[in-house]
Design a protein around this motif. Sequence first.
Motif, PDB file in Angstrom:
ATOM      1  N   MET A   1     -21.258   9.647  -4.546  1.00 45.72           N
ATOM      2  CA  MET A   1     -20.346  10.583  -3.934  1.00 45.72           C
ATOM      3  C   MET A   1     -18.942   9.967  -3.911  1.00 45.72           C
ATOM      4  N   LEU A   2     -17.983  10.704  -4.352  1.00 39.42           N
ATOM      5  CA  LEU A   2     -16.602  10.258  -4.369  1.00 39.42           C
ATOM      6  C   LEU A   2     -15.924  10.685  -3.071  1.00 39.42           C
ATOM      7  N   GLU A   3     -15.323   9.742  -2.396  1.00 36.24           N
ATOM      8  CA  GLU A   3     -14.610  10.020  -1.143  1.00 36.24           C
ATOM      9  C   GLU A   3     -13.112   9.933  -1.401  1.00 36.24           C
ATOM     10  N   SER A   4     -12.362  10.834  -0.802  1.00 34.02           N
ATOM     11  CA  SER A   4     -10.910  10.725  -0.913  1.00 34.02           C
ATOM     12  C   SER A   4     -10.412   9.810   0.202  1.00 34.02           C
ATOM     13  N   VAL A   5      -9.389   9.056  -0.088  1.00 30.30           N
ATOM     14  CA  VAL A   5      -8.813   8.143   0.884  1.00 30.30           C
ATOM     15  C   VAL A   5      -7.468   8.718   1.314  1.00 30.30           C
ATOM     16  N   ALA A   6      -7.327   8.990   2.596  1.00 28.99           N
ATOM     17  CA  ALA A   6      -6.110   9.625   3.094  1.00 28.99           C
ATOM     18  C   ALA A   6      -5.308   8.728   4.027  1.00 28.99           C
ATOM     19  N   ASP A   7      -5.901   7.666   4.566  1.00 31.99           N
ATOM     20  CA  ASP A   7      -5.191   6.759   5.460  1.00 31.99           C
ATOM     21  C   ASP A   7      -4.444   5.726   4.625  1.00 31.99           C
ATOM     22  N   ILE A   8      -3.155   5.554   4.916  1.00 31.53           N
ATOM     23  CA  ILE A   8      -2.380   4.573   4.163  1.00 31.53           C
ATOM     24  C   ILE A   8      -1.454   3.783   5.093  1.00 31.53           C
ATOM     25  N   ALA A   9      -1.066   2.623   4.619  1.00 35.93           N
ATOM     26  CA  ALA A   9      -0.047   1.810   5.284  1.00 35.93           C
ATOM     27  C   ALA A   9       0.719   1.103   4.185  1.00 35.93           C
ATOM     28  N   GLY A  10       2.001   0.945   4.406  1.00 33.50           N
ATOM     29  CA  GLY A  10       2.798   0.275   3.396  1.00 33.50           C
ATOM     30  C   GLY A  10       4.250   0.240   3.782  1.00 33.50           C
ATOM     31  N   GLU A  11       5.073   0.155   2.759  1.00 29.69           N
ATOM     32  CA  GLU A  11       6.517   0.056   2.950  1.00 29.69           C
ATOM     33  C   GLU A  11       7.196   1.235   2.266  1.00 29.69           C
ATOM     34  N   VAL A  12       8.145   1.837   2.956  1.00 36.26           N
ATOM     35  CA  VAL A  12       8.887   2.955   2.385  1.00 36.26           C
ATOM     36  C   VAL A  12       9.736   2.440   1.228  1.00 36.26           C
ATOM     37  N   VAL A  13       9.601   3.096   0.080  1.00 43.39           N
ATOM     38  CA  VAL A  13      10.376   2.730  -1.097  1.00 43.39           C
ATOM     39  C   VAL A  13      11.589   3.649  -1.217  1.00 43.39           C
ATOM     40  N   GLU A  14      11.361   4.917  -0.926  1.00 43.75           N
ATOM     41  CA  GLU A  14      12.416   5.913  -1.068  1.00 43.75           C
ATOM     42  C   GLU A  14      12.118   7.058  -0.114  1.00 43.75           C
ATOM     43  N   VAL A  15      13.158   7.725   0.386  1.00 40.97           N
ATOM     44  CA  VAL A  15      12.959   8.883   1.262  1.00 40.97           C
ATOM     45  C   VAL A  15      13.613  10.110   0.650  1.00 40.97           C
ATOM     46  N   GLY A  16      13.031  11.261   0.982  1.00 41.17           N
ATOM     47  CA  GLY A  16      13.587  12.525   0.517  1.00 41.17           C
ATOM     48  C   GLY A  16      14.829  12.901   1.312  1.00 41.17           C
ATOM     49  N   PRO A  17      15.542  13.924   0.851  1.00 40.04           N
ATOM     50  CA  PRO A  17      16.812  14.296   1.472  1.00 40.04           C
ATOM     51  C   PRO A  17      16.688  14.769   2.930  1.00 40.04           C
ATOM     52  N   GLY A  18      15.562  15.312   3.328  1.00 31.87           N
ATOM     53  CA  GLY A  18      15.407  15.802   4.693  1.00 31.87           C
ATOM     54  C   GLY A  18      14.861  14.770   5.671  1.00 31.87           C
ATOM     55  N   VAL A  19      14.552  13.586   5.200  1.00 35.93           N
ATOM     56  CA  VAL A  19      13.938  12.563   6.054  1.00 35.93           C
ATOM     57  C   VAL A  19      15.015  11.802   6.814  1.00 35.93           C
ATOM     58  N   LYS A  20      14.909  11.827   8.128  1.00 35.79           N
ATOM     59  CA  LYS A  20      15.920  11.165   8.965  1.00 35.79           C
ATOM     60  C   LYS A  20      15.356   9.960   9.717  1.00 35.79           C
ATOM     61  N   ASN A  21      14.037   9.912   9.931  1.00 35.12           N
ATOM     62  CA  ASN A  21      13.430   8.879  10.781  1.00 35.12           C
ATOM     63  C   ASN A  21      13.060   7.596  10.053  1.00 35.12           C
ATOM     64  N   PHE A  22      13.111   7.603   8.727  1.00 41.77           N
ATOM     65  CA  PHE A  22      12.682   6.437   7.964  1.00 41.77           C
ATOM     66  C   PHE A  22      13.705   6.094   6.900  1.00 41.77           C
ATOM     67  N   LYS A  23      13.684   4.819   6.488  1.00 40.35           N
ATOM     68  CA  LYS A  23      14.557   4.360   5.418  1.00 40.35           C
ATOM     69  C   LYS A  23      13.775   3.381   4.542  1.00 40.35           C
ATOM     70  N   ALA A  24      14.284   3.121   3.379  1.00 47.18           N
ATOM     71  CA  ALA A  24      13.640   2.165   2.480  1.00 47.18           C
ATOM     72  C   ALA A  24      13.477   0.833   3.197  1.00 47.18           C
ATOM     73  N   GLY A  25      12.297   0.240   3.054  1.00 44.67           N
ATOM     74  CA  GLY A  25      11.999  -1.046   3.688  1.00 44.67           C
ATOM     75  C   GLY A  25      11.211  -0.933   4.977  1.00 44.67           C
ATOM     76  N   ASP A  26      11.184   0.270   5.597  1.00 43.54           N
ATOM     77  CA  ASP A  26      10.410   0.442   6.828  1.00 43.54           C
ATOM     78  C   ASP A  26       8.920   0.272   6.554  1.00 43.54           C
ATOM     79  N   LYS A  27       8.233  -0.422   7.440  1.00 43.99           N
ATOM     80  CA  LYS A  27       6.779  -0.569   7.371  1.00 43.99           C
ATOM     81  C   LYS A  27       6.173   0.606   8.127  1.00 43.99           C
ATOM     82  N   VAL A  28       5.246   1.325   7.498  1.00 38.23           N
ATOM     83  CA  VAL A  28       4.724   2.562   8.080  1.00 38.23           C
ATOM     84  C   VAL A  28       3.211   2.689   7.933  1.00 38.23           C
ATOM     85  N   VAL A  29       2.666   3.614   8.723  1.00 40.86           N
ATOM     86  CA  VAL A  29       1.279   4.061   8.627  1.00 40.86           C
ATOM     87  C   VAL A  29       1.350   5.577   8.492  1.00 40.86           C
TER      88      VAL A  29
END
Length: 168
Positions: A1-29
């Motif tokens: 059975m193949l399971e999809s993985v939806a939980d992630i953690a990492g570092e923001v590389v780039e943000v879209g034009p409407g994103v105000k709360n995060f910037k490149a380099g932020d560590k996120v979940v």
Amino acid sequence: MLESVADIAGEVVEVGPGVKNFKAGDKVVSILKAFSGGGLAEFAVAKGNLTVTRPPEVSAAEGAALPIAALTAHEALTETAGIKLDRTGPRKNILITAASGAVGHYAVQLAKLGNTHVTATCGARNIDFVRSLGADEVLDYKTPEGEALTSPSGLKYDAVIHCTTGIP
């Protein structure tokens, strides 16, 4: 059975034009869209409203294990069992099975934020761990008492947060 993985953690590389709360380099979940997966990819696109800053004391591996398990525990306690996590609700006695597992260990900690008495089950090797999470009573599920799921203090349960399989 193949399971999809939806939980992630990492570092923001780039943000879209409407994103105000995060910037490149932020560590996120974050949690990706349910059932579409993508959590095993090197890069993923996450929605800003499903993303939070990862505290420095939380590793990426720990953060990636958090979203679905913690949200499941939260919903089970607040929506299903009706527990108010600010201690304003009536006192409730609850049973949490598999309390050392992914959902169970969050459920114990969150339940203790409410006005609850927690009886928890786990294997013998995890009893001290589950007690350290705040459980009031801990049952080894392999003992007759644990198999019966009976509160050692004789309390009747107002709710059961069932985090395991193989028991009725």
